[in-house]
Design a protein around this motif. Structure first.
Motif, mmCIF file in Angstrom:
data_model
loop_
_atom_site.group_PDB
_atom_site.id
_atom_site.type_symbol
_atom_site.label_atom_id
_atom_site.label_comp_id
_atom_site.label_asym_id
_atom_site.label_seq_id
_atom_site.Cartn_x
_atom_site.Cartn_y
_atom_site.Cartn_z
ATOM 1 N N SER A 193 59.747 16.219 49.898
ATOM 2 C CA SER A 193 60.652 15.385 48.616
ATOM 3 C C SER A 193 61.912 14.908 48.479
ATOM 4 N N PHE A 194 62.801 15.593 48.499
ATOM 5 C CA PHE A 194 64.459 15.462 48.189
ATOM 6 C C PHE A 194 64.855 14.770 49.053
ATOM 7 N N PRO A 195 65.356 15.219 50.886
ATOM 8 C CA PRO A 195 65.408 14.713 51.944
ATOM 9 C C PRO A 195 64.912 13.243 52.056
ATOM 10 N N ALA A 196 63.783 12.935 51.712
ATOM 11 C CA ALA A 196 63.258 11.778 52.020
ATOM 12 C C ALA A 196 62.985 10.531 50.833
ATOM 13 N N GLY A 197 63.802 11.028 49.893
ATOM 14 C CA GLY A 197 64.103 9.763 48.996
ATOM 15 C C GLY A 197 66.170 10.354 48.909
ATOM 16 N N MET A 198 66.807 10.938 50.160
ATOM 17 C CA MET A 198 68.008 10.794 50.426
ATOM 18 C C MET A 198 67.750 9.980 51.661
ATOM 19 N N VAL A 199 67.245 9.947 52.410
ATOM 20 C CA VAL A 199 66.883 8.902 53.384
ATOM 21 C C VAL A 199 66.521 7.684 52.788
ATOM 22 N N ALA A 200 65.766 7.390 52.512
ATOM 23 C CA ALA A 200 66.015 5.969 51.133
ATOM 24 C C ALA A 200 66.656 5.492 50.870
ATOM 25 N N THR A 201 67.011 5.775 50.438
ATOM 26 C CA THR A 201 68.837 6.111 49.576
ATOM 27 C C THR A 201 69.520 4.989 49.834
ATOM 28 N N ALA A 202 70.280 6.107 51.532
ATOM 29 C CA ALA A 202 70.975 6.067 52.307
ATOM 30 C C ALA A 202 70.681 3.903 52.902
ATOM 31 N N LEU A 203 69.420 4.408 54.011
ATOM 32 C CA LEU A 203 69.213 2.963 54.141
ATOM 33 C C LEU A 203 68.837 1.330 52.916
ATOM 34 N N MET A 204 68.815 1.911 51.796
ATOM 35 C CA MET A 204 68.323 0.541 50.292
ATOM 36 C C MET A 204 70.348 0.678 50.688
ATOM 37 N N ALA A 205 71.215 1.676 50.462
ATOM 38 C CA ALA A 205 73.171 1.431 50.349
ATOM 39 C C ALA A 205 72.961 0.749 51.048
ATOM 40 N N ALA A 206 73.135 1.182 52.486
ATOM 41 C CA ALA A 206 73.415 0.283 53.480
ATOM 42 C C ALA A 206 73.218 -0.580 53.700
ATOM 43 N N TRP A 207 72.112 -1.407 53.359
ATOM 44 C CA TRP A 207 71.458 -3.005 53.022
ATOM 45 C C TRP A 207 71.882 -3.602 52.386
ATOM 46 N N LEU A 208 71.989 -2.842 50.641
ATOM 47 C CA LEU A 208 72.917 -3.577 49.837
ATOM 48 C C LEU A 208 74.405 -3.811 50.110
ATOM 49 N N HIS A 209 75.241 -2.579 50.791
ATOM 50 C CA HIS A 209 76.517 -3.182 51.309
ATOM 51 C C HIS A 209 76.714 -4.372 52.744
ATOM 52 N N ARG A 210 75.438 -4.100 53.704
ATOM 53 C CA ARG A 210 76.216 -5.451 54.288
ATOM 54 C C ARG A 210 75.808 -6.462 54.062
ATOM 55 N N ARG A 211 74.959 -7.132 52.556
ATOM 56 C CA ARG A 211 74.913 -7.725 52.250
ATOM 57 C C ARG A 211 75.611 -9.022 51.663
ATOM 58 N N GLY A 212 76.767 -8.525 51.313
ATOM 59 C CA GLY A 212 77.928 -8.044 50.882
ATOM 60 C C GLY A 212 78.629 -8.932 49.573
ATOM 61 N N THR A 213 77.343 -9.293 48.469
ATOM 62 C CA THR A 213 77.028 -9.777 47.631
ATOM 63 C C THR A 213 78.352 -9.469 46.683
ATOM 64 N N TRP A 214 78.432 -7.632 46.614
ATOM 65 C CA TRP A 214 79.607 -7.141 45.845
ATOM 66 C C TRP A 214 80.699 -7.530 46.146
ATOM 67 N N ARG A 215 81.005 -7.930 47.290
ATOM 68 C CA ARG A 215 82.512 -8.901 46.958
ATOM 69 C C ARG A 215 82.201 -9.176 45.964
ATOM 70 N N LYS A 216 81.377 -10.720 45.306
ATOM 71 C CA LYS A 216 81.847 -11.305 44.468
ATOM 72 C C LYS A 216 82.209 -10.866 43.361
ATOM 73 N N GLY A 217 83.911 -10.857 43.340
ATOM 74 C CA GLY A 217 84.471 -10.604 42.137
ATOM 75 C C GLY A 217 84.094 -11.124 40.889
ATOM 76 N N SER A 218 83.990 -9.755 39.903
ATOM 77 C CA SER A 218 83.858 -9.591 38.347
ATOM 78 C C SER A 218 84.982 -9.112 37.940
ATOM 79 N N VAL A 219 86.412 -9.531 38.310
ATOM 80 C CA VAL A 219 87.479 -8.682 37.328
ATOM 81 C C VAL A 219 88.445 -10.041 38.504
ATOM 82 N N MET A 220 88.442 -11.073 37.402
ATOM 83 C CA MET A 220 89.764 -11.826 37.979
ATOM 84 C C MET A 220 91.707 -11.341 38.317
ATOM 85 N N PRO A 221 91.447 -11.948 39.458
ATOM 86 C CA PRO A 221 93.411 -11.079 39.581
ATOM 87 C C PRO A 221 93.927 -11.495 38.105
ATOM 88 N N ALA A 222 95.290 -10.938 38.142
ATOM 89 C CA ALA A 222 95.925 -10.729 37.387
ATOM 90 C C ALA A 222 96.452 -12.395 37.288
#
Length: 517
Positions: free
Chosen positions: A453-482
């Motif tokens: 069950s340990f590697p099963a959870g880790m593989v699932a985490t990596a696949l979902m994290a890669a999908w989130l990163h590829r979507r790119g919404t995390w790049r929409k800034g949460s902090v205004m430039p100085a």
């Protein structure tokens, strides 16, 4: 001009009104320049001391486990396993809080905003120190209940209670030390935390056998002595790191008027809670899933619980490269986001994943070759737990390669305040996937369902994290430039005004933006 203090421009680039070292000078003297030059070189220089700190911390835990397992027996080792999981659960909160501080300090470093970094540090300390004291008191009283919830094996129960209560006493120093190391890494300084983690480990290793066995005039305290050694070691290291911060004139040192920042600022505290709580909850999700797994493992008997405890010691080393690279990715990406250099953020992620495959893969291979020798250190050559531990290691350890990929991706995404979706990923991978696998397949696979069950959870985490990163919404800034933040602040109010407390509002603008996301 915005703010009640003399702006940086009046003193030249990177200067503040306080005199002393600027952020740019502090990075050059105490840390690494993370916003220019070679990305792989900067990542290696930052990650290696962070990895060294993790190695030392894990070595400390391993040596303590060796003392406990070899001199006090398997029941005592099972007791420390249960107690350490509770400690990990508590540290999970300060990890999230500290990571939020790392991100905010890192983005301030990228903007060359010294005052903002000190505001973050003051709020963090003013919150975590009293909280640690409360946790220590409540934990002492609640320790028997916690161990009962864990289903701690009866032979190990009294030992686990003695150990856990002393660990709770260590909480204020442990949490403050952890927070301070993480904040220093936000400035690009990963070397100072390494030195003082080394000091903590050295003190702990020397004092542990003295207190456990009662060497010389010291009375034998048994398993409680192991916990007390941790209290002493963390206290010594905490004093040392703050002496160094002030002697060096670190940007995080609070003096004079800056001491008022120890009264938590509402805007920064909201930002830390808004961003830090989901990060901490990720760790708590992992912890609670581990607690549930431990209740299943405890049902298999004290020998299996001891084998699992020894295997956990090995896993701490396997996951260290991933955690060091994740910390490096967060600090580097945060500073480059603060500096508006998004091209370097992409390079940080790519190199982090590449380093993970090289370092984590090598660690797994070495452990696979020498697992018996490693387990004997904790359990003894004749222990019946050794073959069980070897089987656990072979079934589960390979999953940490995917764990590393996920941690680098999460480290990059959280550097811009993107924390809710990664939390949801952890919930799914730990509960429906890992625990669902363990519970659902146990009737078919027996104990192997627990280990797989340990590697099963880790593989699932990596696949979902890669999908989130590829979507790119995390790049929409949460902090205004100085620059934009300063212009926005001046547009919204009469520049040069101050709030009722007499502190300038400009450095807080970005933090309000984070908290509002």
């Amino acid at each position: 001009m915005c703010g009640g203090r003399t702006p940086r421009a009046a003193n030249g680039p990177g200067k503040d009104n306080r005199g002393g070292d600027t952020m740019a000078q502090a990075i050059g003297k105490e840390g690494i320049d993370l916003i220019s030059g070679s990305v792989p070189k900067a990542m290696a220089l930052f990650a290696i001391p962070t990895l060294g700190s993790s190695v030392l911390q894990s070595l400390n835990g391993s040596v303590n486990a060796i003392w406990v397992g070899r001199f006090l027996g398997e029941n005592a080792l099972a007791a420390t396993t249960n107690g350490n999981i509770v400690m990990f659960l508590l540290i999970s909160f300060v990890f999230g809080f500290g990571m939020a501080a790392t991100i905010l300090v890192g983005q301030a470093a990228g903007r060359r905003d010294d005052d903002a970094a000190r505001r973050v540090m003051g709020t963090a300390l003013g919150t975590i120190v009293p909280l640690g004291i409360v946790i220590a008191g409540v934990g002492w009283v609640a320790a028997p209940w916690l161990l009962d919830v864990l289903g701690t094996p009866e032979p190990a129960l009294d030992l686990a209670l003695a150990y856990l209560r002393v660990i709770f006493v260590a909480m204020p120093a442990t949490l403050t030390f952890t927070l301070t190391m993480m904040a220093l890494r936000g400035t690009g300084d990963s070397l100072t935390p390494l030195w003082f983690m080394g000091l903590s480990v050295a003190v702990d290793i020397v004092v542990n056998p003295v207190l456990i066995l009662g060497l010389g005039p010291v009375p034998a305290l048994g398993i409680a002595g192991s916990g007390l050694a941790t209290v002493i070691a963390n206290g010594v290291a905490l004093i040392g790191i703050y002496v160094t911060i002030y002697r060096r004139g670190s940007v995080l040192a609070l003096r004079g008027r800056d001491l008022r920042h120890l009264i938590p600022a509402g805007d920064i505290l909201r930002a830390m809670i808004t961003k830090g709580l989901p990060i901490g909850l990720q760790m708590i999700v992992i912890s609670t899933a581990s607690l549930t797994m431990l209740t299943l493992i405890n049902r298999e008997g004290v020998i299996t619980a001891a084998a699992y405890g020894a295997t956990q010691q090995l896993w701490t080393y396997v996951q260290m490269p991933a955690m060091a690279l994740s910390a490096a990715a967060s600090a580097m990406a945060a500073q480059n986001i603060g500096a508006g250099q998004w091209d370097r953020v992409s390079l940080v992620t790519k190199w982090g994943i590449g380093f993970n495959f090289a370092l984590t893969g090598t660690t797994i291979a070495v452990l696979t070759l020498f697992d018996r020798h490693a387990l004997i250190l904790f359990l003894g050559a004749d222990s019946p737990a050794v073959p069980i531990g070897r089987h656990i290691q072979l079934m589960a350890t390979w999953g940490y390669l995917f764990f590393g990929v996920a941690q680098v991706l999460f480290g990059t995404m959280r550097s811009n305040g993107y924390v809710i979706a990664p939390l949801l990923v952890m919930v799914v991978s730990m509960y429906p996937v890992r625990l669902g696998f363990a519970f659902g397949l146990y009737p078919v696979l027996g104990e192997d369902a627990l280990w797989l069950s340990f590697p099963a959870g880790m593989v699932a985490t990596a696949l979902m994290a890669a999908w989130l990163h590829r979507r790119g919404t995390w790049r929409k800034g949460s902090v205004m430039p100085a620059g934009e933040a300063a212009r926005q602040g001046c547009a919204d109010r009469d520049c040069g005004s101050v709030d009722g407390a007499g502190t300038d509002l400009a450095p807080a603008t970005g933090y309000r933006q984070i908290a509002a996301e």
